[in-house]
Scaffold this motif. Structure first.
Motif, mmCIF file in Angstrom:
data_model
loop_
_atom_site.group_PDB
_atom_site.id
_atom_site.type_symbol
_atom_site.label_atom_id
_atom_site.label_comp_id
_atom_site.label_asym_id
_atom_site.label_seq_id
_atom_site.Cartn_x
_atom_site.Cartn_y
_atom_site.Cartn_z
ATOM 1 N N GLU A 1 -0.786 0.773 -4.086
ATOM 2 C CA GLU A 1 0.465 0.056 -3.623
ATOM 3 C C GLU A 1 1.304 -0.825 -4.817
ATOM 4 O OE1 GLU A 1 1.607 -2.660 0.322
ATOM 5 O OE2 GLU A 1 0.164 -3.466 -0.762
ATOM 6 N N SER A 2 0.699 -1.373 -5.602
ATOM 7 C CA SER A 2 1.090 -2.221 -6.718
ATOM 8 C C SER A 2 1.567 -1.130 -7.876
ATOM 9 C CB SER A 2 -0.020 -3.168 -7.343
ATOM 10 O OG SER A 2 -0.779 -2.360 -8.052
ATOM 11 N N SER A 3 1.366 0.172 -7.612
ATOM 12 C CA SER A 3 2.051 1.082 -8.705
ATOM 13 C C SER A 3 3.177 1.470 -8.243
ATOM 14 C CB SER A 3 0.864 2.378 -8.765
ATOM 15 O OG SER A 3 0.787 3.289 -7.652
ATOM 16 N N GLY A 4 3.629 1.339 -7.056
ATOM 17 C CA GLY A 4 4.830 1.821 -6.432
ATOM 18 C C GLY A 4 4.723 3.087 -5.655
ATOM 19 N N ALA A 5 3.416 3.531 -5.493
ATOM 20 C CA ALA A 5 3.205 4.760 -4.489
ATOM 21 C C ALA A 5 3.722 4.754 -3.386
ATOM 22 C CB ALA A 5 1.796 5.025 -4.705
ATOM 23 N N GLU A 6 4.178 5.698 -2.863
ATOM 24 C CA GLU A 6 4.789 5.443 -1.321
ATOM 25 C C GLU A 6 3.548 5.418 -0.363
ATOM 26 O OE1 GLU A 6 7.376 8.250 1.610
ATOM 27 O OE2 GLU A 6 7.185 9.068 -0.171
#
Length: 137
Positions: A101-106
């Motif tokens: 989630e923190s990586s920006g993955a959907e």
């Protein structure tokens, strides 16, 4: 008879974005990175599991018998995230979810206790492939 899973294939439409996701976010090793005729196949896999790999491949390769209509359908399904997917497992689902989630993955689904007896979450990779991640118990 003994059979194991050696490779599975997932399409990509941006090899650099897929490589960054699987290598930098999921922490997979890069096992092979091959270019040919303007296309690129990248083989990645979990550290410590040399016999199991994911081949990130172009979704359509000229000369493989896919029609123009089929190619268009594959592109549409990839854009919707309904073309391909894989199930993964982790001993700490909450930690894995937080990192992704923190990586920006959907995020498709936050960690959830499923009625069929597993706790899992779901994300999409940069090409739209569905990744379900199940907690190992």
């Amino acid at each position: 008879m003994e059979i194991s899973i050696h490779q599975t294939f997932l399409p990509h439409d941006d090899p650099d974005a897929s490589l960054a996701f699987y290598r930098d976010v999921l922490g997979f090793e890069v096992r092979n990175d091959v270019g040919y005729a303007g296309m690129r196949w990248i083989t990645v896999g979990p550290a410590g599991q040399p016999g199991t790999s994911i081949v990130l491949e172009p979704p359509v390769v000229d000369g493989c018998g896919i029609t123009e209509d089929e190619s268009r359908m594959i592109s549409e399904m990839m854009a919707k995230g309904t073309y391909a997917g894989i199930n993964l497992a982790t001993p700490d689902l909450d930690e894995t979810f937080a990192k992704l989630e923190s990586s920006g993955a959907e995020v498709v689904q936050e960690p959830t206790e499923q009625p069929y007896g597993v706790r899992d979450c779901a994300f999409r990779d940069p090409a739209g492939n569905l990744l379900r991640i199940q907690e190992q118990r």
